[in-house]
Design a protein around this motif. Structure first.
Motif, mmCIF file in Angstrom:
data_model
loop_
_atom_site.group_PDB
_atom_site.id
_atom_site.type_symbol
_atom_site.label_atom_id
_atom_site.label_comp_id
_atom_site.label_asym_id
_atom_site.label_seq_id
_atom_site.Cartn_x
_atom_site.Cartn_y
_atom_site.Cartn_z
ATOM 1 N N PHE A 195 1.033 -1.541 16.919
ATOM 2 C CA PHE A 195 -0.151 -0.971 17.571
ATOM 3 C C PHE A 195 -1.426 -1.544 16.962
ATOM 4 N N ALA A 196 -1.459 -1.690 15.649
ATOM 5 C CA ALA A 196 -2.635 -2.281 15.001
ATOM 6 C C ALA A 196 -2.835 -3.717 15.465
ATOM 7 N N ALA A 197 -1.753 -4.453 15.633
ATOM 8 C CA ALA A 197 -1.861 -5.833 16.116
ATOM 9 C C ALA A 197 -2.395 -5.864 17.549
ATOM 10 N N LYS A 198 -1.946 -4.941 18.375
ATOM 11 C CA LYS A 198 -2.458 -4.882 19.754
ATOM 12 C C LYS A 198 -3.935 -4.496 19.771
ATOM 13 N N THR A 199 -4.330 -3.598 18.890
ATOM 14 C CA THR A 199 -5.740 -3.241 18.781
ATOM 15 C C THR A 199 -6.551 -4.450 18.330
ATOM 16 N N GLY A 200 -6.026 -5.208 17.381
ATOM 17 C CA GLY A 200 -6.688 -6.429 16.932
ATOM 18 C C GLY A 200 -6.827 -7.438 18.057
ATOM 19 N N ALA A 201 -5.788 -7.577 18.871
ATOM 20 C CA ALA A 201 -5.851 -8.500 20.007
ATOM 21 C C ALA A 201 -6.903 -8.047 21.027
ATOM 22 N N ALA A 202 -6.990 -6.738 21.235
ATOM 23 C CA ALA A 202 -8.020 -6.217 22.149
ATOM 24 C C ALA A 202 -9.410 -6.473 21.580
ATOM 25 N N PHE A 203 -9.569 -6.297 20.270
ATOM 26 C CA PHE A 203 -10.857 -6.602 19.629
ATOM 27 C C PHE A 203 -11.226 -8.071 19.834
ATOM 28 N N VAL A 204 -10.253 -8.960 19.676
ATOM 29 C CA VAL A 204 -10.518 -10.389 19.846
ATOM 30 C C VAL A 204 -10.950 -10.686 21.282
ATOM 31 N N ALA A 205 -10.237 -10.116 22.254
ATOM 32 C CA ALA A 205 -10.559 -10.384 23.659
ATOM 33 C C ALA A 205 -11.947 -9.867 24.022
ATOM 34 N N VAL A 206 -12.222 -8.618 23.687
ATOM 35 C CA VAL A 206 -13.530 -8.037 24.023
ATOM 36 C C VAL A 206 -14.637 -8.720 23.224
ATOM 37 N N GLY A 207 -14.375 -9.004 21.965
ATOM 38 C CA GLY A 207 -15.371 -9.678 21.135
ATOM 39 C C GLY A 207 -15.706 -11.060 21.661
ATOM 40 N N LEU A 266 -14.806 -9.874 17.162
ATOM 41 C CA LEU A 266 -13.923 -11.027 17.100
ATOM 42 C C LEU A 266 -13.353 -11.213 15.686
ATOM 43 N N VAL A 267 -14.203 -11.172 14.688
ATOM 44 C CA VAL A 267 -13.746 -11.346 13.305
ATOM 45 C C VAL A 267 -12.870 -10.165 12.872
ATOM 46 N N ALA A 268 -13.254 -8.955 13.260
ATOM 47 C CA ALA A 268 -12.438 -7.784 12.912
ATOM 48 C C ALA A 268 -11.069 -7.847 13.582
ATOM 49 N N GLY A 269 -11.021 -8.326 14.804
ATOM 50 C CA GLY A 269 -9.743 -8.471 15.490
ATOM 51 C C GLY A 269 -8.840 -9.473 14.801
ATOM 52 N N ILE A 270 -9.424 -10.596 14.384
ATOM 53 C CA ILE A 270 -8.637 -11.599 13.667
ATOM 54 C C ILE A 270 -8.153 -11.033 12.331
ATOM 55 N N ALA A 271 -9.034 -10.323 11.622
ATOM 56 C CA ALA A 271 -8.636 -9.723 10.335
ATOM 57 C C ALA A 271 -7.537 -8.681 10.526
ATOM 58 N N THR A 272 -7.625 -7.892 11.587
ATOM 59 C CA THR A 272 -6.597 -6.883 11.857
ATOM 60 C C THR A 272 -5.270 -7.543 12.199
ATOM 61 N N LEU A 273 -5.311 -8.599 13.012
ATOM 62 C CA LEU A 273 -4.087 -9.319 13.350
ATOM 63 C C LEU A 273 -3.452 -9.954 12.114
ATOM 64 N N VAL A 274 -4.273 -10.574 11.286
ATOM 65 C CA VAL A 274 -3.747 -11.203 10.064
ATOM 66 C C VAL A 274 -3.181 -10.143 9.124
ATOM 67 N N ALA A 297 -1.998 -7.120 9.870
ATOM 68 C CA ALA A 297 -0.747 -6.577 10.418
ATOM 69 C C ALA A 297 0.388 -7.586 10.252
ATOM 70 N N GLY A 298 0.081 -8.863 10.453
ATOM 71 C CA GLY A 298 1.107 -9.887 10.279
ATOM 72 C C GLY A 298 1.574 -10.006 8.842
ATOM 73 N N LEU A 299 0.632 -9.949 7.903
ATOM 74 C CA LEU A 299 1.016 -10.023 6.492
ATOM 75 C C LEU A 299 1.846 -8.814 6.076
ATOM 76 N N LEU A 300 1.457 -7.636 6.521
ATOM 77 C CA LEU A 300 2.246 -6.439 6.194
ATOM 78 C C LEU A 300 3.623 -6.504 6.834
ATOM 79 N N TRP A 301 3.700 -7.071 8.026
ATOM 80 C CA TRP A 301 4.985 -7.193 8.718
ATOM 81 C C TRP A 301 5.924 -8.121 7.952
ATOM 82 N N THR A 302 5.393 -9.230 7.452
ATOM 83 C CA THR A 302 6.252 -10.184 6.752
ATOM 84 C C THR A 302 6.645 -9.696 5.362
ATOM 85 N N ARG A 303 5.910 -8.771 4.798
ATOM 86 C CA ARG A 303 6.241 -8.249 3.461
ATOM 87 C C ARG A 303 7.343 -7.198 3.505
#
Length: 136
Positions: free
Chosen positions: A69-81, A111-119, A121-127
């Protein structure tokens, strides 16, 4: 005659959750960052907002896992940003947004917040250990 009624006490969970406070702090921080011109404060506020929104929805039982869900929110931030930044810089003209000002800074912050949220979420997912990761 004896009184056989029972007084029902509400069950107390594990206490009050901190998510509403973080939602408020995240939104307030993002707007203060925009108004004062502090981009990092705006970005941090939006990331805190996205993470706490995911936490609230998990606690309420609306979503099972917070990271997707956080990744989807980040993607929405990127799109709207990206849309707001493109309009604010004059790259794209959107008639509905013409009377609004300050969209470039808001768009870049989103845009930057969306990228940071995606990154994040991805880092937490891989850990997470591989056996705890769901297939979907």
């Amino acid at each position: 005659m004896s009184d056989h009624t029972q007084r029902l006490e509400p069950e107390r969970g594990d206490g009050t959750k901190p998510w509403p406070l973080f939602v408020a702090l995240g939104l307030a921080g993002s707007e203060v960052g925009i108004v004062v011109g502090l981009g990092p404060v705006a970005v941090a506020g939006l990331v805190v907002f996205a993470a706490s929104l995911a936490g609230i929805l998990v606690d309420a039982g609306y979503v099972d896992r917070p990271l997707p869900f956080a990744a989807k929110t980040g993607a929405a931030f990127v799109a709207v940003g990206a849309i707001l930044a493109a309009h604010g810089t004059g790259t794209v003209s959107i008639a509905l947004l013409e009377p609004l000002t300050g969209l470039a800074s808001r768009g870049v912050a989103l845009l930057v917040a969306g990228i940071a949220t995606l990154v994040g979420a991805g880092l937490l997912w891989t850990r997470r250990p591989a056996d705890e990761r769901p297939d979907r």
